[in-house]
Write an enzyme that holds these catalytic residues in place. Structure first.
Site, PDB file in Angstrom:
ATOM      1  N   GLU A 152       0.887  -1.170   0.000  1.00 21.55           N
ATOM      2  CA  GLU A 152       0.000   0.000   0.000  1.00 21.55           C
ATOM      3  C   GLU A 152       0.919   1.212   0.000  1.00 21.55           C
ATOM      4  O   GLU A 152       1.678   1.424   0.943  1.00 21.55           O
ATOM      5  CB  GLU A 152      -0.917  -0.026   1.224  1.00 21.55           C
ATOM      6  CG  GLU A 152      -2.127   0.895   1.097  1.00 21.55           C
ATOM      7  CD  GLU A 152      -1.813   2.324   1.476  1.00 21.55           C
ATOM      8  OE1 GLU A 152      -1.515   3.130   0.557  1.00 21.55           O
ATOM      9  OE2 GLU A 152      -1.841   2.640   2.664  1.00 21.55           O
ATOM     10  N   CYS A 186      -2.393   8.461   4.093  1.00 19.25           N
ATOM     11  CA  CYS A 186      -2.336   8.164   2.656  1.00 19.25           C
ATOM     12  C   CYS A 186      -3.670   8.429   1.983  1.00 19.25           C
ATOM     13  O   CYS A 186      -3.737   8.657   0.774  1.00 19.25           O
ATOM     14  CB  CYS A 186      -1.900   6.719   2.427  1.00 19.25           C
ATOM     15  SG  CYS A 186      -2.958   5.508   3.241  1.00 19.25           S
TER      16      CYS A 186
END
Length: 391
Positions: A152, A186
């Site tokens: 990720e 994020c």
């Protein structure tokens, strides 16, 4: 709470996945599907969710039957040690979970390249993630597994505001998405793409909301924006803000910043040019770019200009526009008429694609499959000379 959500969701999901799955079987034949653990898993976790993210990755590997080497971010080893201590207190056998803190640039490559490692779960930057993928693809002498890498790697996340959007919803939703955790998520909003009908009023209201932010020690409940992780993060945000100042209108927070801690003034960058790095680079701080567009077509083009594809948001009261944007925006998680952060395991499985990551979404049943090998057993039941009492 997210840590607990991960533990409960993965435990319940594995109970379902671990039962033998009967496949289609004609008369005289039985086919069954099994999941087996892959072996040694390396978990390389980030600092910004120092409990939830490493726990999610670690628990997924353990519940599927693997052993784990947990290498937390060097900024947050104490929180990661609490994960190790919790598993130990719960009775996990020695050696199943191994805690290995230290500098990522030194320890990371050793773990990634070790031929005994079968699976690597990483959350962090695009640069590090792609280097792990490249390194893991090299098969060493004595290595039996082709390493599986789950990454990720961040985002450059847009929110699109339609001409009929309710600005009373938009302003708090955007402020939470862009400046919650000081933009150190994020999933944070870093690009606001606004229909020109709303542009002037929305920019004015965001300037007012920026000026009213309460910056300080997040231990105090009234504080809305806390410090960054370290001095390097402060310098990075300042560098991008200074560069943007030469290209566009930059509105900075004018309040007094605390003198103790790594604080930086949050900022709005209004209509930067398309080539600006503030529109393409993941800055990971409280800096929000605002782009004004004439219509939804241009909004889609601007939103999808990024190489990242993690989260996106939509503010609109038109079912047709919501449907079109939902189908057109390139992102793994799309939120409508709400902030774009705060995914809950099992409710909003989280993860993107393109430069945002490789693998199934965290907080989904499919995420667990990445830590397993799939085996199918086919048995011919039309046996001659079968003696059931002989074992």
């Amino acid at each position: 709470t997210e840590t607990i959500d991960f533990l409960r969701f993965y435990a319940r999901s594995m109970i379902e996945l671990s039962s033998d799955t009967a496949l289609s079987s004609p008369l005289g034949e039985v086919n069954r599907h099994y999941l087996r653990p892959r072996g040694v898993c390396v978990v390389i976790s980030p600092w910004n969710f120092p409990m939830a993210i490493p726990m999610g990755m670690t628990a997924a590997a353990i519940v599927t039957g693997n052993s784990v080497v947990l290498k937390p971010a060097e900024q947050t080893p104490a929180t990661a040690f609490a994960i190790f201590a919790a598993f130990d207190a719960a009775g996990l056998p020695p050696g199943v979970l191994n805690f290995l803190p230290g500098d990522g640039e030194r320890i990371g490559p050793v773990l990634v390249e070790d031929p005994r490692v079968s699976t690597i779960a990483f959350t962090g930057s695009y640069a590090v993630g792609t280097s792990i993928i490249s390194s893991a693809a090299q098969v060493k002498d004595g290595q039996r597994d082709i390493k599986r890498v789950i990454t990720e790697m961040g985002g450059k996340n847009p929110i699109v505001v339609d001409a009929d959007a309710d600005l009373d919803q938009v302003v708090p939703g955007v402020m939470t998405s862009a400046f919650g955790f000081s933009g150190q998520k994020c999933s944070a909003c870093s690009r606001l793409i606004v229909h020109q009908v709303h542009a002037a009023e929305l920019i004015d209201r965001l300037k007012g909301a920026l000026a009213a932010l309460i910056v300080g020690d997040p231990a105090h409940p009234e504080v809305q924006l806390g410090p960054l992780i370290d001095i390097e993060a402060v310098q990075r945000v300042e560098r991008y803000a200074k560069e943007a100042d030469s290209e566009a209108e930059v509105v900075r927070y004018q309040g007094v910043l605390p003198t103790q801690g790594f604080f930086v003034a949050p900022a709005l960058v209004i209509n930067p040019p398309a080539h600006s790095k503030v529109l393409s680079d993941e800055i990971f701080g409280p800096l929000l770019c605002i782009e004004v567009v004439p219509d939804i077509d241009e909004a889609i083009n601007r939103a999808n200009a990024s190489d990242y594809a993690l989260t996106a948001g939509i503010y609109s009261r038109s079912p047709q526009v919501i449907t079109r944007l939902s189908r057109s925006l390139v992102a793994g998680n799309i939120y409508v008429n709400r902030h774009i952060t705060g995914a809950i395991p099992g409710r909003q499985p989280f993860g993107g694609f393109q430069h945002s990551g490789v693998g199934f979404k965290a907080g989904s049943r499919e995420y667990l499959l990445q830590f397993t090998n799939s085996v199918v057993v086919t048995e011919n039941t039309l046996r001659q000379g079968f003696v059931p009492e002989i074992t």
